[in-house]
Design a protein around this motif. Structure first.
Motif, PDB file in Angstrom:
ATOM      1  N   UNK A 262      -1.305 -22.530  -5.754  1.00 49.97           N
ATOM      2  CA  UNK A 262      -0.226 -21.682  -5.974  1.00 49.97           C
ATOM      3  C   UNK A 262       0.916 -21.600  -5.286  1.00 49.97           C
ATOM      4  N   UNK A 263       2.115 -22.193  -5.847  1.00 52.45           N
ATOM      5  CA  UNK A 263       3.406 -22.180  -5.309  1.00 52.45           C
ATOM      6  C   UNK A 263       3.404 -23.537  -4.772  1.00 52.45           C
ATOM      7  N   UNK A 264       3.766 -23.742  -3.478  1.00 51.26           N
ATOM      8  CA  UNK A 264       3.770 -25.040  -2.973  1.00 51.26           C
ATOM      9  C   UNK A 264       2.411 -25.833  -2.957  1.00 51.26           C
ATOM     10  N   UNK A 265       1.213 -24.959  -2.998  1.00 51.48           N
ATOM     11  CA  UNK A 265      -0.150 -25.562  -3.265  1.00 51.48           C
ATOM     12  C   UNK A 265      -0.134 -25.915  -4.768  1.00 51.48           C
ATOM     13  N   UNK A 266       0.443 -25.379  -5.617  1.00 53.25           N
ATOM     14  CA  UNK A 266       0.470 -25.706  -7.025  1.00 53.25           C
ATOM     15  C   UNK A 266       1.337 -26.942  -7.255  1.00 53.25           C
ATOM     16  N   UNK A 267       2.424 -27.110  -6.354  1.00 50.90           N
ATOM     17  CA  UNK A 267       3.077 -28.396  -6.382  1.00 50.90           C
ATOM     18  C   UNK A 267       2.248 -29.701  -5.958  1.00 50.90           C
ATOM     19  N   UNK A 268       1.363 -29.341  -4.954  1.00 51.92           N
ATOM     20  CA  UNK A 268       0.704 -30.439  -4.175  1.00 51.92           C
ATOM     21  C   UNK A 268      -0.450 -30.830  -5.226  1.00 51.92           C
ATOM     22  N   UNK A 269      -1.002 -29.857  -5.929  1.00 58.17           N
ATOM     23  CA  UNK A 269      -1.971 -30.271  -6.657  1.00 58.17           C
ATOM     24  C   UNK A 269      -1.692 -31.162  -7.942  1.00 58.17           C
TER      25      UNK A 269
ATOM     26  N   UNK B 106      -4.685 -27.023 -12.164  1.00 55.67           N
ATOM     27  CA  UNK B 106      -4.247 -25.906 -12.650  1.00 55.67           C
ATOM     28  C   UNK B 106      -3.283 -25.409 -11.551  1.00 55.67           C
ATOM     29  N   UNK B 107      -2.260 -24.946 -11.879  1.00 53.16           N
ATOM     30  CA  UNK B 107      -0.906 -24.676 -11.249  1.00 53.16           C
ATOM     31  C   UNK B 107      -0.466 -23.442 -11.369  1.00 53.16           C
ATOM     32  N   UNK B 108      -0.316 -22.456 -10.333  1.00 52.68           N
ATOM     33  CA  UNK B 108       0.488 -21.320 -10.459  1.00 52.68           C
ATOM     34  C   UNK B 108       1.762 -21.445  -9.919  1.00 52.68           C
ATOM     35  N   UNK B 109       2.838 -21.157 -10.817  1.00 57.41           N
ATOM     36  CA  UNK B 109       4.062 -20.861 -10.255  1.00 57.41           C
ATOM     37  C   UNK B 109       4.477 -21.890  -9.276  1.00 57.41           C
ATOM     38  N   UNK B 110       4.576 -23.132  -9.517  1.00 56.81           N
ATOM     39  CA  UNK B 110       4.820 -24.211  -8.670  1.00 56.81           C
ATOM     40  C   UNK B 110       6.379 -24.310  -8.717  1.00 56.81           C
ATOM     41  N   UNK B 111       6.841 -24.105  -7.676  1.00 58.60           N
ATOM     42  CA  UNK B 111       8.775 -24.636  -7.469  1.00 58.60           C
ATOM     43  C   UNK B 111       8.979 -26.139  -7.528  1.00 58.60           C
TER      44      UNK B 111
ATOM     45  N   UNK C 236       9.214 -13.348 -14.264  1.00 53.37           N
ATOM     46  CA  UNK C 236       9.962 -12.450 -13.326  1.00 53.37           C
ATOM     47  C   UNK C 236       9.990 -12.891 -11.762  1.00 53.37           C
ATOM     48  N   UNK C 237       9.646 -14.305 -11.777  1.00 57.47           N
ATOM     49  CA  UNK C 237       9.548 -14.879 -10.556  1.00 57.47           C
ATOM     50  C   UNK C 237      10.657 -14.764  -9.763  1.00 57.47           C
ATOM     51  N   UNK C 238      10.826 -14.478  -8.357  1.00 54.63           N
ATOM     52  CA  UNK C 238      11.977 -14.276  -7.696  1.00 54.63           C
ATOM     53  C   UNK C 238      12.505 -15.859  -7.385  1.00 54.63           C
TER      54      UNK C 238
ATOM     55  N   UNK D  49       2.528 -17.812 -19.738  1.00 53.26           N
ATOM     56  CA  UNK D  49       3.968 -17.042 -19.251  1.00 53.26           C
ATOM     57  C   UNK D  49       3.614 -15.628 -19.311  1.00 53.26           C
ATOM     58  N   UNK D  50       3.797 -14.915 -18.034  1.00 55.72           N
ATOM     59  CA  UNK D  50       3.228 -13.820 -18.126  1.00 55.72           C
ATOM     60  C   UNK D  50       4.574 -12.752 -17.859  1.00 55.72           C
ATOM     61  N   UNK D  51       4.973 -11.961 -18.727  1.00 58.30           N
ATOM     62  CA  UNK D  51       6.147 -11.235 -18.936  1.00 58.30           C
ATOM     63  C   UNK D  51       6.101 -10.169 -17.698  1.00 58.30           C
ATOM     64  N   UNK D  52       7.179 -10.051 -16.829  1.00 55.26           N
ATOM     65  CA  UNK D  52       7.101  -8.965 -15.932  1.00 55.26           C
ATOM     66  C   UNK D  52       6.567  -9.370 -14.543  1.00 55.26           C
ATOM     67  N   UNK D  53       5.634 -10.328 -14.696  1.00 57.36           N
ATOM     68  CA  UNK D  53       5.152 -10.946 -13.490  1.00 57.36           C
ATOM     69  C   UNK D  53       6.191 -11.677 -12.466  1.00 57.36           C
ATOM     70  N   UNK D  54       5.971 -11.676 -11.130  1.00 56.14           N
ATOM     71  CA  UNK D  54       6.550 -12.320 -10.187  1.00 56.14           C
ATOM     72  C   UNK D  54       6.046 -13.557  -9.889  1.00 56.14           C
ATOM     73  N   UNK D  55       6.185 -13.943  -8.498  1.00 54.32           N
ATOM     74  CA  UNK D  55       5.657 -15.132  -8.039  1.00 54.32           C
ATOM     75  C   UNK D  55       3.944 -15.157  -7.613  1.00 54.32           C
ATOM     76  N   UNK D  56       3.558 -14.053  -7.481  1.00 58.05           N
ATOM     77  CA  UNK D  56       2.115 -13.780  -7.445  1.00 58.05           C
ATOM     78  C   UNK D  56       1.231 -13.447  -8.564  1.00 58.05           C
ATOM     79  N   UNK D  57       1.341 -13.953  -9.693  1.00 57.99           N
ATOM     80  CA  UNK D  57       0.321 -13.450 -10.989  1.00 57.99           C
ATOM     81  C   UNK D  57      -1.070 -13.355 -10.570  1.00 57.99           C
ATOM     82  N   UNK D  58      -1.451 -14.220  -9.635  1.00 60.94           N
ATOM     83  CA  UNK D  58      -3.119 -14.237  -9.480  1.00 60.94           C
ATOM     84  C   UNK D  58      -3.269 -12.876  -8.734  1.00 60.94           C
TER      85      UNK D  58
END
Length: 259
Positions: free
Chosen positions: A106-113, A127-132, A206-208, A230-239
């Protein structure tokens, strides 16, 4: 299902690790990498749910400077995510004798994966969740808002529950590199181009920190079309907020990999 806790001695550091389920040679193991300000407890029930729904063992570890895995003594550099993906992660896999893995994060961890997936042997899915993945104004504005909340709001006290005396070093070790001149132009495009295994992506719309620029980089550089949620209305923590949709993606990936 209760996790087994072990501490791995990696590069003079002791990394707290949880193992859920039984690791067997005939099935891949999901290796889960957390976000830039997170630790084992901040996953909540997600690793357990992942293990139950996929029927695969899950390994989740804390990176150095997080939770109970030490205190950062230096500011992270421009390539800290590449270092974690290509130096620390392989050492973790070796220590646990993991030869067939699904990298998840997830996030930084998703980018690392994603960075690791094209370079490490034995990776059969990512499998990557919200990678910046792009240093863009949207992401930097989100980080500046996080700094404001940390210094003037309640974020510091919330994080200290999990990271204790390591919190300040962890927070600024995450925020300052992203806002530094050295980080401008950071890219993982070449790493994405090396990936040959199936890729599953989950983004909250809706990720910040935004998602479109990172998704564009992925679509431009991956060899094949990813499985995209893609999850409508979800932010940076969809999990956490949209667990079913997020879990469904990793279940599909496990079914593809295991058959």
């Amino acid at each position: 299902m209760e996790p087994k806790e072990v501490f791995l001695d990696i590069d003079s550091y002791s990394l707290r690790t949880h193992i859920l389920g039984e690791i067997t040679a005939d099935k891949p193991v999901i290796v889960l990498l957390h976000g830039g300000l997170d630790c084992l407890e901040m996953w909540r029930s997600f690793p357990k749910k992942m293990a139950e729904e996929t029927a695969l063992a899950v390994v989740v570890y804390e990176r150095f400077g997080h939770g109970k895995s030490g205190v950062l003594t230096e500011q992270r550099g421009r390539e800290y995510r590449h270092h974690e993906a290509l130096t620390v992660l392989p050492a973790v896999l070796k220590a646990l004798n993991l030869n067939k893995v699904i990298l998840a994060g997830h996030s930084d961890g998703g980018a690392m994966a994603l960075i690791a997936a094209g370079s490490l042997p034995g990776v059969v899915g990512v499998y990557s969740i919200a990678p910046p993945l792009v240093v863009e104004p949207f992401v930097c504005d989100g980080i500046r808002e996080a700094i404001n909340e940390y210094e003037n709001g309640t974020l510091a006290s919330k994080l200290k529950v999990f990271h204790g005396d390591a919190t300040d070093a962890l927070f600024y070790g995450w925020a300052k590199p992203w806002l530094s001149d050295a980080f401008i132009g950071w890219s993982c495009s070449e790493d994405l181009q090396k990936i040959s295994c199936p890729v599953h992506l989950v983004f909250g719309m809706a990720d910040d920190y935004g998602y479109k620029a990172s998704l564009d980089v992925l679509l431009e550089n991956l060899k094949g079309a990813p499985d995209l949620t893609l999850i409508e209305g979800a932010g940076h923590m969809p999990h956490h907020t949209d667990k079913k949709e997020t879990i469904d993606s990793i279940v599909r990936l496990s079914q593809t990999v295991v058959g």
